[in-house]
Scaffold this motif. Structure first.
Motif, PDB file in Angstrom:
ATOM      1  N   LEU A 197      38.110  83.213  57.483  1.00  0.00           N
ATOM      2  CA  LEU A 197      39.163  83.676  56.576  1.00  0.00           C
ATOM      3  C   LEU A 197      38.695  83.597  55.121  1.00  0.00           C
ATOM      4  N   PRO A 198      39.213  84.471  54.264  1.00  0.00           N
ATOM      5  CA  PRO A 198      38.865  84.404  52.844  1.00  0.00           C
ATOM      6  C   PRO A 198      39.642  83.282  52.170  1.00  0.00           C
ATOM      7  N   PRO A 199      39.269  82.902  50.955  1.00  0.00           N
ATOM      8  CA  PRO A 199      40.099  81.939  50.219  1.00  0.00           C
ATOM      9  C   PRO A 199      41.521  82.474  50.075  1.00  0.00           C
ATOM     10  N   ALA A 200      42.494  81.575  50.089  1.00  0.00           N
ATOM     11  CA  ALA A 200      43.885  81.990  49.936  1.00  0.00           C
ATOM     12  C   ALA A 200      44.083  82.643  48.570  1.00  0.00           C
ATOM     13  N   PRO A 201      44.989  83.604  48.462  1.00  0.00           N
ATOM     14  CA  PRO A 201      45.249  84.228  47.157  1.00  0.00           C
ATOM     15  C   PRO A 201      45.665  83.186  46.126  1.00  0.00           C
ATOM     16  N   ALA A 202      45.515  83.530  44.867  1.00  0.00           N
ATOM     17  CA  ALA A 202      45.869  82.606  43.782  1.00  0.00           C
ATOM     18  C   ALA A 202      47.318  82.155  43.920  1.00  0.00           C
ATOM     19  N   GLY A 203      47.520  80.846  43.814  1.00  0.00           N
ATOM     20  CA  GLY A 203      48.862  80.294  43.908  1.00  0.00           C
ATOM     21  C   GLY A 203      49.374  80.126  45.310  1.00  0.00           C
TER      22      GLY A 203
ATOM     23  N   GLN B 119      47.352  71.063  55.255  1.00  0.00           N
ATOM     24  CA  GLN B 119      47.101  72.171  54.347  1.00  0.00           C
ATOM     25  C   GLN B 119      45.600  72.426  54.300  1.00  0.00           C
ATOM     26  N   LEU B 120      45.191  73.690  54.329  1.00  0.00           N
ATOM     27  CA  LEU B 120      43.779  74.036  54.403  1.00  0.00           C
ATOM     28  C   LEU B 120      43.300  74.546  53.054  1.00  0.00           C
ATOM     29  N   ASP B 121      42.209  73.973  52.588  1.00  0.00           N
ATOM     30  CA  ASP B 121      41.581  74.403  51.343  1.00  0.00           C
ATOM     31  C   ASP B 121      40.316  75.170  51.707  1.00  0.00           C
ATOM     32  N   LEU B 122      40.378  76.500  51.613  1.00  0.00           N
ATOM     33  CA  LEU B 122      39.223  77.335  51.960  1.00  0.00           C
ATOM     34  C   LEU B 122      38.591  77.966  50.727  1.00  0.00           C
ATOM     35  N   ARG B 123      38.796  77.348  49.584  1.00  0.00           N
ATOM     36  CA  ARG B 123      38.255  77.940  48.358  1.00  0.00           C
ATOM     37  C   ARG B 123      36.731  77.928  48.333  1.00  0.00           C
TER      38      ARG B 123
ATOM     39  N   GLU C  89      51.208  80.627  52.319  1.00  0.00           N
ATOM     40  CA  GLU C  89      52.445  80.496  51.561  1.00  0.00           C
ATOM     41  C   GLU C  89      52.156  79.875  50.202  1.00  0.00           C
ATOM     42  N   PRO C  90      53.147  79.876  49.297  1.00  0.00           N
ATOM     43  CA  PRO C  90      52.928  79.337  47.956  1.00  0.00           C
ATOM     44  C   PRO C  90      52.573  77.859  47.991  1.00  0.00           C
ATOM     45  N   VAL C  91      51.720  77.436  47.064  1.00  0.00           N
ATOM     46  CA  VAL C  91      51.331  76.029  46.994  1.00  0.00           C
ATOM     47  C   VAL C  91      52.515  75.145  46.627  1.00  0.00           C
TER      48      VAL C  91
END
Length: 242
Positions: free
Chosen positions: A169-175, A193-197, A223-225
């Motif tokens: 998966l790509p990094p989650a969208p901003a925010g 919560q997954l951090d894929l940055r 979903e939103p942070v």
């Protein structure tokens, strides 16, 4: 270790899509010119082809979870040994300096870092034991912003813990963030919560929730942070039922 031995060691990681992006690019380039590795990778892919691509549970093929466990643990041990070599040299140097009256603070700092590495290795062994003892495997494909990834769950019904792999998966969208959920009898229960940055893969172990009643499945959303415990799930990416 020769260059080719590295590719042999990481064939399983290539097939399960758990290599770092730079490592994956290097492996793909190697495959283009190495018939031996292409054949070995094809065999591994055939061995894993029995895993369900939908949401139905599947019993683990005899010996597969043990092979995955042994390969992953041996690979990580080799990495830790290689990475520990500079620390061993540093420890020797600091000991010599300490003999001549060097600062005790430096010695304590190095000891703390070595203890942290020991703790990390112990945690890895515990996490992989769940995969070794898994009695159920769930898998689903996920398409996100043009990326083809997926989620795989190794469920150990004895210890009531799950190993979860989210890959491709790509990094989650901003925010926004990726959120793993338990689907329980009384509703959805938030979990990790997954951090894929910095990586396209996440590998973690979770225990059963204390609330929500009987666990019936799992889900992955984005979903939103700012989402809190009482908020409803965001965009559904995967939904798997036991």
């Amino acid at each position: 270790m020769s260059a080719h031995e590295w590719f042999i060691e990481h064939r399983t990681a290539w097939v399960t899509r758990t290599l770092e992006p730079a490592e994956a690019r290097s492996f793909a380039q190697h495959l283009a010119g190495c018939e031996e590795c292409r054949a070995a990778v094809a065999l591994l892919e055939r061995e894993l082809a029995w895993l369900p691509m939908g949401t139905r549970p599947a019993a683990v093929r005899p010996g597969l979870a043990r092979r995955i466990y042994d390969d992953a643990l041996e690979s990580r041990r080799k990495r830790l040994v290689r990475r520990a070599a500079p620390w061993a040299m540093a420890a020797s140097l600091l000991f010599a300096v300490a003999v001549w009256g060097a600062s005790r603070r430096q010695v304590d700092r190095l000891a703390g870092e070595l203890r942290a590495r020991d703790t990390a290795l112990a945690a890895l062994s515990d996490t992989l034991s769940v995969m070794r003892q898994a009695t159920r495997v769930l898998q689903a494909s996920i398409t996100m912003d043009g990326h083809q990834g997926g989620i795989m769950i190794f469920a150990d019904t004895m210890s009531h813990r799950w190993n979860v792999v989210v890959h491709g998966l790509p990094p989650a969208p901003a925010g926004e963030m990726y959120q793993f959920w338990f689907v329980a009898a009384d509703g959805m229960v938030r979990s990790a919560q997954l951090d894929l940055r910095s990586s396209h893969s996440a590998f973690f172990t979770v225990g059963m929730p204390q609330t929500g009643g009987k666990v019936m499945g799992a889900a992955l959303t984005v979903e939103p942070v700012s989402a809190g415990p009482g908020d409803q799930p965001g965009q559904m990416l995967a939904h798997l039922m036991l």
